[in-house]
Design a protein around this motif. Structure first.
Motif: not given
Length: 336
Positions: A115-120, A255-259, A317-319, A321-326
């Protein structure tokens, strides 16, 4: 192999040419196609058509704007088409489901794009959803749902009413009893009136205030909490659900869901669209959303306008995708 190399060279040359052309020369006499990831008359289609009536005059060369529909899979069909098939010259953009950009993060096995690669380009509105309780429920404030069960209506898995209620239960320990199977929001509202359910979590404030403002003003429903990253200007005294998080992990999950709320009605160009074209589209998009003509058109149609820029979406989106994987895996597991 030779044909593949030649095709790649020709594609690169075409892309370089589109990048080099001046904006006026590029757009003049052309069509800009705006694709809506929904059927005609649905929300994303209506926002696409609202934008189509105003963005053209803010683009250099004043191209003709054409709206097309490519519905399916909640916007995923259009997103995949934009990502893999659509021309990358700045003449095709689309608007699709707010959660699609996070699919590769929350459900990587079913998704084929980043999703980060689109031209938003931006979002028409920064949406805030709310949790409400009927006045006879015995729930007067959000803190009450931690000790008292509140029965809430839902359209089912995949919808905001299910996702947000499930998230509040799993992350914050709320006692929301979810009753699924309602066809839509109107049916949930009727169910509250009839006493079948006591509330609803995941109701867009713009929709609630437009359709049932008298319920709020008359005290028939109480707005318990806001489900978003920031408060809506209309609700300065209603707490954010984020305020009830007790750890960084809980805050990250919310934050992950409300973003997705902050990019409620997003517009995007395909990946690898020339940066000059993306900048043209971003400038025109924001100019259109501040144009008195569009604002008057939006007011007439009942659209809320609180623009979010393409740059802001990139950052958000950058933020995410930086949320810990766990944390991401745990959150995704809650929502299944």
């Amino acid at each position: 192999m030779l044909r593949t190399v030649l095709a790649s060279m020709m594609a690169f040359a075409a892309l370089s040419s589109a990048q080099a052309q001046s904006s006026d020369a590029f757009y003049a006499g052309k069509n800009l196609e705006i694709y809506a990831g929904s059927s005609a008359g649905a929300g994303y289609d209506l926002y696409a058509r609202l934008m189509s009536r105003h963005i053209g005059k803010h683009l250099p060369g004043t191209p003709t704007i054409v709206v097309k529909n490519l519905a399916g899979a909640g916007g995923l069909r259009l997103a995949n088409w934009l990502y893999s098939v659509a021309p990358r010259d700045g003449l095709a953009i689309g608007t699709f489901g707010r959660g699609v950009a996070f699919e590769s993060l929350l459900n990587p096995k079913s998704d084929s794009f980043d999703g980060r690669k689109f031209g938003w380009i931006g979002s028409v509105n920064d949406e805030v959803s709310v949790c409400v309780a009927w006045n006879s429920s015995g729930v007067a404030k959000f803190e009450d749902v931690f000790t008292k069960e509140l029965t809430v209506g839902s359209t089912g898995a995949g919808g905001d009413t299910f996702i947000f209620s499930t998230l509040l239960n799993g992350v914050l320990g709320a006692k929301l009893k979810i009753v699924s199977g309602y066809p839509g929001g109107n049916e949930i509202s009727l169910a509250m009136e009839r006493g079948e359910v006591q509330g609803r979590c995941g109701w867009s404030w713009s929709s609630l205030s437009a359709t049932h403002a008298k319920w709020v003003e008359g005290g028939q429903v109480r707005v318990l909490a806001q489900l978003g990253l920031a408060k809506h200007p209309d609700l300065p005294n209603v707490p954010l659900a984020l305020e009830f998080a007790k750890s960084d992990e809980q805050r990250d999950s919310l934050r992950l869901v409300f973003a997705r709320q902050a990019m409620a009605w997003p517009f995007a160009a395909p990946p690898a669209t020339p940066s000059a074209r993306v900048q043209d589209l971003r400038k025109a998009f924001m100019a259109a959303l501040n144009d008195p003509a569009l604002l008057a058109d939006a007011k007439k149609g009942g659209f809320e306008i609180r623009p979010v820029s393409g740059e802001q979406i990139d950052t958000m989106l950058g933020q995410a995708f930086q949320i810990p994987e766990a944390v991401v895996k745990r959150t995704a597991g809650m929502l299944k």
